[in-house]
Design a protein around this motif. Structure first.
Motif, mmCIF file in Angstrom:
data_model
loop_
_atom_site.group_PDB
_atom_site.id
_atom_site.type_symbol
_atom_site.label_atom_id
_atom_site.label_comp_id
_atom_site.label_asym_id
_atom_site.label_seq_id
_atom_site.Cartn_x
_atom_site.Cartn_y
_atom_site.Cartn_z
ATOM 1 N N GLU A 1 12.503 -8.426 2.193
ATOM 2 C CA GLU A 1 11.153 -8.841 1.791
ATOM 3 C C GLU A 1 10.144 -7.738 2.074
ATOM 4 O O GLU A 1 9.249 -7.466 1.252
ATOM 5 N N GLN A 2 10.279 -7.094 3.220
ATOM 6 C CA GLN A 2 9.346 -6.015 3.567
ATOM 7 C C GLN A 2 9.549 -4.785 2.690
ATOM 8 O O GLN A 2 8.584 -4.095 2.345
ATOM 9 N N LEU A 3 10.800 -4.506 2.289
ATOM 10 C CA LEU A 3 11.059 -3.402 1.373
ATOM 11 C C LEU A 3 10.334 -3.645 0.053
ATOM 12 O O LEU A 3 9.704 -2.728 -0.505
ATOM 13 N N GLU A 4 10.406 -4.861 -0.456
ATOM 14 C CA GLU A 4 9.728 -5.167 -1.709
ATOM 15 C C GLU A 4 8.218 -5.070 -1.553
ATOM 16 O O GLU A 4 7.523 -4.566 -2.443
ATOM 17 N N GLN A 5 7.702 -5.532 -0.425
ATOM 18 C CA GLN A 5 6.261 -5.420 -0.182
ATOM 19 C C GLN A 5 5.834 -3.954 -0.140
ATOM 20 O O GLN A 5 4.814 -3.579 -0.724
ATOM 21 N N ALA A 6 6.614 -3.133 0.550
ATOM 22 C CA ALA A 6 6.298 -1.708 0.623
ATOM 23 C C ALA A 6 6.316 -1.079 -0.759
ATOM 24 O O ALA A 6 5.429 -0.288 -1.125
ATOM 25 N N ALA A 7 7.325 -1.411 -1.565
ATOM 26 C CA ALA A 7 7.445 -0.836 -2.904
ATOM 27 C C ALA A 7 6.236 -1.197 -3.758
ATOM 28 O O ALA A 7 5.683 -0.339 -4.471
ATOM 29 N N ARG A 8 5.814 -2.438 -3.697
ATOM 30 C CA ARG A 8 4.669 -2.851 -4.515
ATOM 31 C C ARG A 8 3.383 -2.192 -4.023
ATOM 32 O O ARG A 8 2.524 -1.787 -4.825
ATOM 33 N N GLU A 9 3.254 -2.065 -2.717
ATOM 34 C CA GLU A 9 2.054 -1.435 -2.172
ATOM 35 C C GLU A 9 1.981 0.037 -2.567
ATOM 36 O O GLU A 9 0.925 0.546 -2.959
ATOM 37 N N LEU A 10 3.106 0.732 -2.504
ATOM 38 C CA LEU A 10 3.118 2.150 -2.872
ATOM 39 C C LEU A 10 2.985 2.338 -4.377
ATOM 40 O O LEU A 10 2.328 3.283 -4.838
ATOM 41 N N ALA A 11 3.593 1.464 -5.159
ATOM 42 C CA ALA A 11 3.511 1.587 -6.616
ATOM 43 C C ALA A 11 2.070 1.480 -7.100
ATOM 44 O O ALA A 11 1.713 2.089 -8.120
ATOM 45 N N ALA A 12 1.234 0.775 -6.367
ATOM 46 C CA ALA A 12 -0.159 0.598 -6.776
ATOM 47 C C ALA A 12 -0.922 1.909 -6.818
ATOM 48 O O ALA A 12 -1.887 2.044 -7.582
ATOM 49 N N PHE A 13 -0.503 2.897 -5.991
ATOM 50 C CA PHE A 13 -1.157 4.211 -6.050
ATOM 51 C C PHE A 13 -0.159 5.324 -6.326
ATOM 52 O O PHE A 13 -0.414 6.495 -6.062
ATOM 53 N N ASP A 14 0.983 4.969 -6.879
ATOM 54 C CA ASP A 14 2.048 5.902 -7.260
ATOM 55 C C ASP A 14 2.545 6.719 -6.072
ATOM 56 O O ASP A 14 2.855 7.902 -6.191
ATOM 57 N N GLY A 15 2.648 6.078 -4.929
ATOM 58 C CA GLY A 15 3.216 6.732 -3.761
ATOM 59 C C GLY A 15 4.725 6.805 -3.868
ATOM 60 O O GLY A 15 5.368 6.050 -4.619
ATOM 61 N N LEU A 16 5.309 7.721 -3.130
ATOM 62 C CA LEU A 16 6.757 7.953 -3.144
ATOM 63 C C LEU A 16 7.399 7.282 -1.936
ATOM 64 O O LEU A 16 6.974 7.505 -0.797
#
Length: 447
Positions: free
Chosen positions: A168-183
């Motif tokens: 669940e935390q991996l998915e949260q991190a992915a969505r948070e980073l995708a919002a500003f195109d983080g790697l």
């Protein structure tokens, strides 16, 4: 006629291949590449030895400098000295195993302050994703401050201050980073597939405790999350051939995913590890020789993108604790030795030096978004390496620039000697008018 700071003449490895040429340097940049006997006005005119070739400085995007907090393990002064001795002119420091880890903007400032006056080569920084900084705004703050991306783990890290993520935390991190195109960088071992190691000096037992399935299951999870969220994802230190078909298929499907492997997986094999030789312990583990062959093939076909050191040192005491694979610290000290180690194996496999340099320099620079690094071309930075590819040496851990005299390569004969490393147009340690290390701190926004 232009007056150059330096002209270097001899064999030069350019993006178009190796050629005899004269390379002119001015103001820290490559000002031009000319015919070998070109008449050029210069303050310094040097001809390389017949057995030397000029390479671009390596860019190592996976280094644990461990400072502050665990400076007895390494530190920025010793890490960058080892980097320069190994032909590496830029490193990007991982967010652990320092204390504090680079998981907040305040911690990044602490780490930058520690590094600033000790940088023998250029240093950038990764941020970290842990449960405690999700949803707090810290990831965006670190991104805006110029970290190159964000590292996370899917299993225990070995240090209490950097905890791993649940699904669940991996998915949260992915969505948070995708919002500003983080790697998002992922240590891909699935906790549910790891087994307790009973301890002792039996390497086979340690290897069995971290099976291929742990890696392939984790890579599958990351691919699924990247596919659904659109996040840019990168798998660090791929060791298992079982992950390769998954990565190959994901790339073909347009998933935004890249992957790296490391010199120790390309050059060392489980067969090399004697009982109690805990200097070889790392996670994921060094696997069988047939597996190694598959990693080389994956570099050749582009499934694996880059080769980086994953330099993860510790004190001799921690690395050899009871010569017990359950108790010893896991990590390979190899920052200074990556180029000769990979070149030695490449030579045996008929792989050209140009391919090795591409994987460890040009492609790592592009991966990090560092324009003007990792190549010899007009306008690029004059970060250079004088390399003797046919010279041989035997590794003596006590003579390396790493802080602690222990490495899995100790006693091995390697081919390829770094004779000099140049940073911004001057040999490391010889920058005019400077009494301090000449490296600089770099950020993603400067790339």
């Amino acid at each position: 006629m232009a007056v150059y700071d330096t002209v270097l003449r001899g064999r030069i490895l350019t993006p178009d291949g190796e050629r005899d040429a004269s390379l002119a340097v001015a103001n820290g940049l490559i000002a031009g590449i000319f015919e070998p006997d070109a008449e050029l006005e210069t303050r310094v005119d040097r001809t390389l030895a017949a057995d030397e070739v000029l390479l671009p400085g390596l860019v190592d995007t996976h280094v644990h400098a461990d400072e502050p907090g665990r400076t007895e393990w390494e530190g920025f002064a010793s890490a960058t000295a080892a980097a320069a001795a190994g032909g590496v002119t830029t490193i990007i420091d991982m967010p652990l195993n320092s204390i504090p880890p680079t998981t907040t903007l305040a911690a990044l400032r602490v780490k930058q302050a520690a590094a600033r006056d000790q940088a023998g080569v250029d240093i950038g920084f990764w941020g970290g994703v842990v449960p405690d900084n999700l949803g707090t705004g810290e990831l965006r703050a670190l991104h805006d401050a110029g970290v190159f991306g964000f590292k996370c783990f899917l299993a225990e890290t070995g240090v209490d201050e950097f905890r791993h993520l649940t699904q669940e935390q991996l998915e949260q991190a992915a969505r948070e980073l995708a919002a500003f195109d983080g790697l998002l960088l992922v240590h891909a071992e699935d906790a549910g597939h790891l087994h307790d190691h009973r301890g002792g000096g039996d390497y086979a037992g340690y290897l069995a405790s971290r099976p291929d399935e742990a890696e392939s299951a984790a890579v599958a999870r990351v691919i699924d999350v990247a596919r659904r969220t659109g996040v840019r994802a990168h798998i660090v230190h791929v060791s298992s051939a079982t992950a390769l078909p998954l990565l190959r298929a994901a790339k073909a499907d347009g998933v935004r995913i890249t992957a790296e492997t490391c010199p120790h997986y390309l050059t060392l094999a489980a067969d090399d590890v004697a009982d109690g030789e805990t200097s070889f312990k790392c996670a994921p583990p060094i696997r069988e020789r047939a597996n190694q062959d598959a990693l080389w093939a994956a570099l050749a076909d582009g499934t694996l993108d880059i080769v980086v050191s994953d330099h993860s040192p510790a004190t001799v005491e921690l690395k050899t604790r009871d010569h017990d694979f359950a108790r010893a610290w896991g990590g390979i000290a190899g920052l200074q030795l990556g180029l000769p180690a990979v070149w030695t194996q490449a030579l045996a496999r008929g792989v050209p030096l140009a391919h090795v340099v591409d994987w460890m320099s040009a492609r790592t620079a592009r991966f990090a978004g560092l324009a003007g690094r990792g190549l010899i071309a007009p306008g690029a930075r004059a970060d250079l390496v004088v390399f003797a590819p046919d010279a041989a040496f035997t590794v003596d851990a006590a003579r390396l620039r790493h802080k602690n005299p222990i490495t899995a390569y100790d006693g091995r004969e390697l081919r390829g000697v770094v004779r000099q490393t140049w940073l911004r147009g001057a040999p490391v340690g010889e920058h005019p008018g400077s009494t301090a290390p000449a490296g600089e701190l770099i950020t993603r926004k400067e790339s």
